[in-house]
Write a protein that holds these residues in place. Structure first.
Motif, PDB file in Angstrom:
ATOM      1  N   LYS A   8       0.858  -1.324   0.107  1.00 55.17           N
ATOM      2  CA  LYS A   8      -0.065   0.132  -0.017  1.00 55.17           C
ATOM      3  C   LYS A   8       0.952   1.307  -0.047  1.00 55.17           C
ATOM      4  CE  LYS A   8      -3.662   2.410   2.294  1.00 55.17           C
ATOM      5  NZ  LYS A   8      -4.120   2.698   3.680  1.00 55.17           N
ATOM      6  N   GLY A   9       0.688   2.308  -0.819  1.00 60.20           N
ATOM      7  CA  GLY A   9       1.402   3.469  -1.011  1.00 60.20           C
ATOM      8  C   GLY A   9       1.006   4.102  -2.338  1.00 60.20           C
ATOM      9  N   ASN A  10       2.025   4.965  -2.677  1.00 53.58           N
ATOM     10  CA  ASN A  10       1.657   5.843  -3.819  1.00 53.58           C
ATOM     11  C   ASN A  10       2.557   5.325  -5.013  1.00 53.58           C
ATOM     12  OD1 ASN A  10       0.494   7.686  -1.925  1.00 53.58           O
ATOM     13  ND2 ASN A  10       2.117   9.135  -1.782  1.00 53.58           N
ATOM     14  N   ILE A  11       1.218   4.573  -5.727  1.00 53.75           N
ATOM     15  CA  ILE A  11       2.183   3.851  -6.949  1.00 53.75           C
ATOM     16  C   ILE A  11       2.166   4.485  -8.109  1.00 53.75           C
ATOM     17  CG2 ILE A  11       1.759   1.672  -8.080  1.00 53.75           C
ATOM     18  CD1 ILE A  11      -0.086   0.968  -5.529  1.00 53.75           C
ATOM     19  N   ALA A  26      -3.106   3.460  -2.688  1.00 53.57           N
ATOM     20  CA  ALA A  26      -3.569   2.568  -3.486  1.00 53.57           C
ATOM     21  C   ALA A  26      -2.894   1.236  -3.087  1.00 53.57           C
ATOM     22  CB  ALA A  26      -3.531   2.785  -4.974  1.00 53.57           C
ATOM     23  N   TYR A  27      -3.618   0.039  -3.636  1.00 58.38           N
ATOM     24  CA  TYR A  27      -3.048  -1.167  -3.266  1.00 58.38           C
ATOM     25  C   TYR A  27      -2.516  -1.998  -4.530  1.00 58.38           C
ATOM     26  CZ  TYR A  27      -6.095  -0.463   0.845  1.00 58.38           C
ATOM     27  OH  TYR A  27      -6.442   0.345   2.011  1.00 58.38           O
ATOM     28  N   LEU A  28      -1.273  -2.441  -4.278  1.00 57.54           N
ATOM     29  CA  LEU A  28      -0.557  -3.132  -5.679  1.00 57.54           C
ATOM     30  C   LEU A  28      -0.730  -4.690  -5.041  1.00 57.54           C
ATOM     31  CD1 LEU A  28       0.960  -2.832  -8.148  1.00 57.54           C
ATOM     32  CD2 LEU A  28       3.128  -2.608  -6.614  1.00 57.54           C
ATOM     33  N   ILE A  29      -1.150  -5.443  -5.994  1.00 57.19           N
ATOM     34  CA  ILE A  29      -1.372  -6.769  -5.431  1.00 57.19           C
ATOM     35  C   ILE A  29      -0.186  -7.857  -6.346  1.00 57.19           C
ATOM     36  CG2 ILE A  29      -2.979  -8.888  -5.588  1.00 57.19           C
ATOM     37  CD1 ILE A  29      -5.112  -6.673  -4.999  1.00 57.19           C
ATOM     38  N   CYS A  30       0.467  -8.731  -5.390  1.00 57.76           N
ATOM     39  CA  CYS A  30       1.207  -9.405  -5.964  1.00 57.76           C
ATOM     40  C   CYS A  30       0.688 -10.794  -5.658  1.00 57.76           C
ATOM     41  CB  CYS A  30       2.448  -9.746  -5.161  1.00 57.76           C
ATOM     42  SG  CYS A  30       3.661 -10.711  -5.697  1.00 57.76           S
ATOM     43  N   GLU A  31       0.412 -11.704  -6.835  1.00 56.06           N
ATOM     44  CA  GLU A  31       0.110 -13.024  -6.529  1.00 56.06           C
ATOM     45  C   GLU A  31       0.937 -13.996  -7.212  1.00 56.06           C
ATOM     46  OE1 GLU A  31      -4.147 -15.466  -7.245  1.00 56.06           O
ATOM     47  OE2 GLU A  31      -3.672 -14.092  -8.697  1.00 56.06           O
ATOM     48  N   GLY A  32       1.783 -14.929  -6.408  1.00 50.27           N
ATOM     49  CA  GLY A  32       2.591 -15.710  -6.934  1.00 50.27           C
ATOM     50  C   GLY A  32       3.787 -15.284  -8.087  1.00 50.27           C
ATOM     51  N   GLY A  33       4.087 -14.038  -7.340  1.00 48.35           N
ATOM     52  CA  GLY A  33       5.197 -13.212  -8.238  1.00 48.35           C
ATOM     53  C   GLY A  33       5.042 -12.538  -9.275  1.00 48.35           C
ATOM     54  N   PHE A  39      -5.476  -1.061  -7.181  1.00 50.27           N
ATOM     55  CA  PHE A  39      -6.741  -0.910  -6.841  1.00 50.27           C
ATOM     56  C   PHE A  39      -6.864   0.100  -5.794  1.00 50.27           C
ATOM     57  CE2 PHE A  39      -5.876  -5.316  -8.495  1.00 50.27           C
ATOM     58  CZ  PHE A  39      -7.184  -5.366  -9.423  1.00 50.27           C
ATOM     59  N   ASP A  40      -8.122   0.922  -5.871  1.00 43.78           N
ATOM     60  CA  ASP A  40      -8.258   1.611  -4.727  1.00 43.78           C
ATOM     61  C   ASP A  40      -8.767   1.153  -3.255  1.00 43.78           C
ATOM     62  OD1 ASP A  40      -7.495   4.045  -6.240  1.00 43.78           O
ATOM     63  OD2 ASP A  40      -9.495   4.051  -7.194  1.00 43.78           O
ATOM     64  N   VAL A  41      -9.455  -0.161  -3.826  1.00 46.74           N
ATOM     65  CA  VAL A  41     -10.036  -0.930  -2.748  1.00 46.74           C
ATOM     66  C   VAL A  41      -9.566  -2.267  -2.952  1.00 46.74           C
ATOM     67  CG1 VAL A  41     -12.206  -1.707  -1.612  1.00 46.74           C
ATOM     68  CG2 VAL A  41     -11.997   0.724  -2.660  1.00 46.74           C
ATOM     69  N   ILE A  42      -9.234  -3.115  -1.970  1.00 45.94           N
ATOM     70  CA  ILE A  42      -8.502  -4.487  -2.207  1.00 45.94           C
ATOM     71  C   ILE A  42      -9.965  -5.325  -2.633  1.00 45.94           C
ATOM     72  CG2 ILE A  42      -7.705  -6.476  -1.171  1.00 45.94           C
ATOM     73  CD1 ILE A  42      -6.393  -4.548   1.169  1.00 45.94           C
ATOM     74  N   PRO A  43      -9.882  -6.034  -3.520  1.00 46.75           N
ATOM     75  CA  PRO A  43     -10.821  -6.551  -4.312  1.00 46.75           C
ATOM     76  C   PRO A  43     -11.001  -7.998  -3.554  1.00 46.75           C
ATOM     77  CG  PRO A  43      -9.101  -6.214  -6.047  1.00 46.75           C
ATOM     78  CD  PRO A  43      -8.449  -5.913  -4.519  1.00 46.75           C
ATOM     79  N   GLU A  44     -12.268  -8.476  -3.454  1.00 45.25           N
ATOM     80  CA  GLU A  44     -12.847  -9.328  -2.712  1.00 45.25           C
ATOM     81  C   GLU A  44     -11.840 -10.655  -2.637  1.00 45.25           C
ATOM     82  OE1 GLU A  44     -14.747 -10.871   0.147  1.00 45.25           O
ATOM     83  OE2 GLU A  44     -15.295  -9.003  -0.642  1.00 45.25           O
ATOM     84  N   PRO A  45     -11.316 -11.137  -3.950  1.00 43.18           N
ATOM     85  CA  PRO A  45     -10.554 -12.481  -3.915  1.00 43.18           C
ATOM     86  C   PRO A  45      -9.200 -12.326  -2.965  1.00 43.18           C
ATOM     87  CG  PRO A  45     -11.214 -11.904  -5.884  1.00 43.18           C
ATOM     88  CD  PRO A  45     -11.596 -10.659  -5.111  1.00 43.18           C
ATOM     89  N   TYR A  46      -8.954 -11.181  -2.803  1.00 47.38           N
ATOM     90  CA  TYR A  46      -7.543 -10.767  -1.976  1.00 47.38           C
ATOM     91  C   TYR A  46      -7.726 -10.099  -0.771  1.00 47.38           C
ATOM     92  CZ  TYR A  46      -6.118 -11.003  -6.945  1.00 47.38           C
ATOM     93  OH  TYR A  46      -5.833 -11.724  -8.405  1.00 47.38           O
ATOM     94  N   LYS A  47      -8.979 -10.327  -0.220  1.00 50.76           N
ATOM     95  CA  LYS A  47      -9.218  -9.440   1.002  1.00 50.76           C
ATOM     96  C   LYS A  47      -8.171 -10.022   2.345  1.00 50.76           C
ATOM     97  CE  LYS A  47     -12.547  -6.350   1.446  1.00 50.76           C
ATOM     98  NZ  LYS A  47     -12.510  -5.857   0.331  1.00 50.76           N
ATOM     99  N   ASN A  48      -7.689 -11.457   2.099  1.00 57.10           N
ATOM    100  CA  ASN A  48      -7.241 -12.037   3.081  1.00 57.10           C
ATOM    101  C   ASN A  48      -5.528 -11.942   2.946  1.00 57.10           C
ATOM    102  OD1 ASN A  48      -9.439 -12.856   4.631  1.00 57.10           O
ATOM    103  ND2 ASN A  48      -9.784 -14.572   3.390  1.00 57.10           N
TER     104      ASN A  48
END
Ligand code: GUN
Ligand code: FE
Length: 426
Positions: A8-11, A26-33, A39-48
């Motif tokens: 989370k930060g200024n991306i 904003a949120y920058l999502i890493c999934e398996g590298g 995203f402005d809000v964390i999408p549902e599948p990545y909530k945890n």
């Protein structure tokens, strides 16, 4: 799945060269590298997923150094009073000779690896020396650093001093095969060999032919130098009279893009024919402004290359370049483009900050695949930058903060986290 988290930060990134995109808080999502986007809000599948809170800090893509020489770090910042050929003979070749000694190589390469591990680079395309074992030591160290790199054992069988000229084309080819096979045997995860004829001046046609065969056999990329200096270009004209232009001296042997990825450093004096071949063969240009100033080489027509859709990135070209800072390379590229516009071609608009940032991220990163952007599907290479290490009297928006961080080279002390393929390097 391993390697899943959120920053989370200024991306900040440049999906297109001319549009720096910034998302604050904003949120920058890493999934398996792999990057799943911003995203402005964390999408549902990545909530945890774990959120690493970098609120207030700048987050930018890991950068690519598309051209540099590890052994030359030892003299970086010295010996700058010469042009290319004299500099090679007086400064570079005597240093590179020392890498026949593997203890020296280990000592020198440890310093280099330590430096680039902390730098803004997540990916580097590297020259070693002619020595296969010392270059394998460099590969071991780069693998340990966590960065993704291409490393080349240099080939040269003419026009170098006796201690640095390979005894024959066939010996040079045999050493290259040994180097590649040993690199494969060591089973590196992120360190790959690259075919590395130093430049046409130092490789006979016989050697080029052998390297063309090896390239094809192992399906490897190629790196070299092209059209850097007027004296060098004259030499190539004399040494390879059959070539229609400098780049053709590589292309005649399948060492100039087409089937295999190729990166050529400099391309300052490429004429229309050479430029056309660079474009049609999909060759990457590594623009190295620091080196080009230090050796009085000239200024590459980067605007022209961008307009033609030629693939292009930035290189530090240590030790002709005098800084491993890619932030510095970005601002050097802008500054030389302003001189080019003022003195050489008023139609060649200077590079904007966004365009030069793009060259050091998505531009050069493309040599490694989907690298250098935070678009969905790109490799998760990211830097977290704390620019508050440099006090400011008034508050600034993220765009100004980013530009200031580059011009003040805050990559030297301001990078607080670095991720490559989603792995945290520090
Ligand atoms: N051309 C051939 N070798 C070199 C080198 O080591 N550095 C630069 N800048 N140009 C070269
Ligand atoms: Fe170079």
């Amino acid at each position: 799945m391993d390697n899943c988290f959120i920053l989370k930060g200024n991306i900040c990134h440049t999906p297109q060269a001319d549009s720096l995109t910034i998302k604050e808080n904003a949120y920058l999502i890493c999934e398996g590298g792999v990057c799943r986007g911003i995203f402005d809000v964390i999408p549902e599948p990545y909530k945890n997923l774990e959120v690493i809170d970098c609120t207030g800090k700048l987050i930018i893509p890991g950068m690519t150094d598309l051209h540099t020489h590890a052994p030359q770090y030892a003299f970086c910042g010295t010996g700058m009073d010469y042009e290319l050929m004299e500099w090679l003979n007086r400064i570079t070749f005597p240093e590179e000779m020392l890498y026949a000694d593997e203890e020296y190589a280990l000592r020198a390469y440890e310093i280099f690896a330590g430096k680039v591990k902390r730098s803004a680079a997540s990916r580097i395309v590297l020259f070693g020396t002619i020595h296969p074992n010392s270059t394998l030591i460099l590969m071991d160290l780069m693998e340990q650093s966590g960065l993704v790199t291409y490393v080349g054992k240099v080939n040269m069988d003419r026009n170098a001093p006796p201690g640095l000229t390979e005894e024959s084309a066939s010996r040079s080819a045999a050493d290259t095969r040994f180097f590649i096979e040993e690199a494969i045997r060591r089973g590196y995860q992120r360190t790959r060999p690259v075919i590395t004829p130093r430049f046409a001046v130092s490789c006979t046609d016989e050697l080029m032919k052998e390297l063309g065969k090896i390239r094809k056999e192992f399906d490897l990329p190629v790196q070299s130098h092209l059209s850097e200096n007027p004296g060098e270009i004259d030499l190539v004209r004399q040494l390879v009279p059959e070539a229609h232009f400098y780049g053709d001296a590589y292309d005649r042997f399948g060492l100039f893009g087409g089937e295999g990825n190729t990166v050529m450093a400099h391309c300052i004096y490429s004429g229309p024919e050479e430029t056309e071949r660079i474009k049609s063969n999909g060759v990457w240009v590594a623009h190295c402004p620091s080196s080009n100033m230090n050796l009085s080489s000239g200024i590459a027509p980067v605007r022209r290359y961008l307009e033609k859709g030629i693939r292009i990135g930035l290189g530090t070209d240590i030790g002709a370049g005098t800084s491993e800072s890619l932030f510095r390379a970005v601002t050097d590229a802008i500054q030389v483009s302003k001189l080019y516009w003022r003195y050489i071609d008023q139609k060649a608009k200077p590079l904007s900050f966004s365009e030069s940032f793009y060259l050091a991220t998505k531009g050069g990163g493309s040599f490694f695949g989907k690298v250098g952007s935070f678009e969905e599907g790109y490799s998760f290479d990211a830097l977290v930058l704390d620019d508050s290490i440099e006090p400011a009297a008034h508050s600034m928006g993220s765009k100004d903060r980013l530009e200031r961080a580059f011009y003040q080279e805050l990559d030297r002390n301001g990078i607080v986290m670095k991720f490559v393929d989603g792995r945290q390097i520090f």
